[in-house]
Design an enzyme around this catalytic site. Structure first.
Site, PDB file in Angstrom:
ATOM      1  N   LEU A   1      79.995  37.628 -75.837  1.00 59.88           N
ATOM      2  CA  LEU A   1      81.135  38.524 -75.662  1.00 59.88           C
ATOM      3  C   LEU A   1      80.795  39.962 -76.022  1.00 59.88           C
ATOM      4  O   LEU A   1      81.628  40.854 -75.886  1.00 59.88           O
ATOM      5  CB  LEU A   1      82.329  38.027 -76.485  1.00 59.88           C
TER       6      LEU A   1
ATOM      7  N   ASN B   1      73.961  37.611 -81.118  1.00 54.77           N
ATOM      8  CA  ASN B   1      73.023  38.708 -80.841  1.00 54.77           C
ATOM      9  C   ASN B   1      73.761  39.967 -80.390  1.00 54.77           C
ATOM     10  O   ASN B   1      73.626  40.453 -79.276  1.00 54.77           O
ATOM     11  CB  ASN B   1      71.966  38.287 -79.820  1.00 54.77           C
TER      12      ASN B   1
ATOM     13  N   ASP C   1      69.910  33.075 -81.097  1.00 56.64           N
ATOM     14  CA  ASP C   1      69.845  32.960 -79.641  1.00 56.64           C
ATOM     15  C   ASP C   1      69.147  34.145 -79.004  1.00 56.64           C
ATOM     16  O   ASP C   1      69.420  35.300 -79.327  1.00 56.64           O
ATOM     17  CB  ASP C   1      71.250  32.831 -79.054  1.00 56.64           C
TER      18      ASP C   1
ATOM     19  N   ASN D   1      66.766  34.141 -68.769  1.00 54.00           N
ATOM     20  CA  ASN D   1      65.883  33.420 -69.685  1.00 54.00           C
ATOM     21  C   ASN D   1      66.616  32.227 -70.290  1.00 54.00           C
ATOM     22  O   ASN D   1      67.736  32.409 -70.776  1.00 54.00           O
ATOM     23  CB  ASN D   1      65.415  34.335 -70.824  1.00 54.00           C
TER      24      ASN D   1
ATOM     25  N   ASP E   1      76.154  30.358 -70.583  1.00 51.44           N
ATOM     26  CA  ASP E   1      75.297  31.417 -71.101  1.00 51.44           C
ATOM     27  C   ASP E   1      75.743  32.758 -70.514  1.00 51.44           C
ATOM     28  O   ASP E   1      74.925  33.600 -70.132  1.00 51.44           O
ATOM     29  CB  ASP E   1      73.820  31.149 -70.789  1.00 51.44           C
TER      30      ASP E   1
ATOM     31  N   GLY F   1      69.878  37.799 -67.570  1.00 48.47           N
ATOM     32  CA  GLY F   1      71.224  37.303 -67.805  1.00 48.47           C
ATOM     33  C   GLY F   1      72.238  37.851 -66.828  1.00 48.47           C
ATOM     34  O   GLY F   1      72.030  38.889 -66.195  1.00 48.47           O
TER      35      GLY F   1
END
Length: 431
Positions: free
Chosen positions: A65, A96, A154, A280, A307, A326
């Site tokens: 988020l 992260n 992560d 990834n 993800d 991502g």
């Protein structure tokens, strides 16, 4: 707020109760008060769910988020609106961020923001190490008291085996699972896609499957040694799936998740150099894609997650080698798995719903994943038959970058109910 709601005539698929039948659900003050056929209670609102599937609220246990610190990518408000639009009643956000979620103070600040701005329920994962640098344990005990549901660095593989062993021992005492991104950093250095025939043809440096295999093997052995529950994030290789399968048979506390994109796409999609497909772990070859589907089918892989990783257009609109990995997934997940797993006959509906509700709740010890009298009224309604075209420009997420953009899906979420409140109906997120 609607105090009472009656959902009538829906096909209730409730895997935890092995229930698949036409059933009404009566909701009062945020709780399920009655379930049965031909309920006749008066209600402030009646939703005729004839022809729809009614499930426990879907849970995505792996999202980004981006708050605190990266609100130009996503916010609590926009990300949870995307979750509601995608049929999710609950999401779990990764640590992260900037700063990293590695202390009780940051957890509590984020919880306050969630309470003020979220459209759905949000749980928080705390970092394993301070700054996710893999050198010093984060304030794990304090973060548990502040409400985190798991730990993860992560996006960063915890390389030091002794450090990871200590983290697992501590996490085990706290009765929390460690979620690990499994790719050996030395083997993937500078790699930007799956190492194989396609990477060779494109002239791009690859990330070999064995990098994931080695990391998964280590974490399974450490789980066996420490007794700590370990969850393999976004599993993507044939050998990793096989190792998790064997570990489960041996009684080692290991679970795993997979994303829709690793189930659907292969590295062939990267021949266009389209950065929307860069992720990834990378999209793998067909043998790996088939293996993760088989792992879902036989229960080796527990959960389906998105993800969800929003980036700005400026970040992604770069050469493939330097673009970040991502993309967003909350608003396409249900359509993707219904189209490519359910309607193709790969998986039955109950197994899919279990992977998107029951098992995430079980892994994280959440009071969710089941429709039952007295429980929170967190419910998702699905239309299995409607065909629709993905239009990323209409996403509630701030990021509009999706590899699914323009694809035709069959099946979509049409209702999201959180604590008895309708937060999404027919694709529209309600204030």
């Amino acid at each position: 707020m609607t105090l009472t709601l009656l959902v009538k005539n829906g096909r209730v698929v409730n895997p935890a109760k092995k229930q698949d039948e036409i059933c009404d659900i009566y909701i009062e003050d945020g709780k399920i008060r009655a379930m049965g056929t031909n309920l006749s209670m008066c209600a402030d609102e009646i939703w005729d769910a004839t022809g729809l599937v009614v499930t426990p609220g879907l849970i995505d246990m792996h999202v980004h988020l981006r708050q605190p610190g990266q609100s130009y990518k996503e916010t609590i408000a926009s990300g949870t609106a995307a979750a509601a639009a995608g049929g999710f009643t609950r999401v779990v956000t990764m640590p992260n961020t900037k700063p990293v979620i590695d202390s009780p103070l940051i957890v509590e600040g984020l919880r306050y923001k969630i309470e003020q701005e979220s459209h759905v329920k949000v749980d928080i994962i705390g970092a394993v190490s301070k700054g996710m640098e893999g050198r010093e344990l984060a304030a794990m005990g304090g973060m548990v008291k502040s409400g985190v549901v798991a730990f993860s660095d992560d996006g960063h593989y915890v390389e030091d085996c002794d450090f990871m062993r200590k983290a697992m021992e501590y996490s085990s005492m706290l009765k929390k699972v460690i979620i690990d991104h499994c790719e050996d950093t030395h083997l993937i250095a500078d790699g930007v896609m799956h190492e194989g025939a396609v990477s060779a043809a494109l002239g791009l440096k690859g990330r070999p499957a064995v990098a994931e295999d080695i990391a998964v093997a280590r974490d399974i052995l450490l789980a066996q040694a420490t007794g700590c529950a370990v969850h393999i994030a976004h599993i993507s290789t044939k050998n990793a799936v096989a190792m998790v399968r064997r570990a489960k048979a041996a009684g080692i506390p290991v679970t795993a998740e997979v994303t829709p994109h690793h189930v659907i796409f292969t590295d062939e999609a990267l021949r266009s150099y389209d950065t929307r497909f860069k992720v990834n772990p990378p999209l793998r070859s067909e043998e790996h894609r088939a293996a993760v589907v088989a792992g879902l089918q036989d229960g080796t892989i527990d959960a389906i997650v998105t993800d969800h990783a929003p980036h700005s257009w400026d970040e992604k609109d770069k050469e493939f080698n330097i673009a970040p990995s991502g993309f967003v997934g909350l608003e396409t997940s249900v359509g993707a798995v219904l189209t490519h797993l359910y309607h193709t006959g790969c998986m039955d509906l109950a197994t899919l719903i279990e992977a998107m509700s029951v098992r995430p709740a079980t892994i994280l010890h959440l009071p969710a994943g089941v429709l039952e009298e007295g429980r929170d009224a967190d419910i998702t309604l699905l239309d299995l038959q409607t065909e629709w075209a993905v239009d990323a420009s209409t996403f509630y997420s701030q990021s509009k970058l999706s590899p699914f953009d323009g694809m035709i899906f069959k099946g979509k979420p049409v209702g999201t109910i959180v604590d008895g409140k309708i937060v999404m109906k027919q694709g529209e997120v309600l204030a």
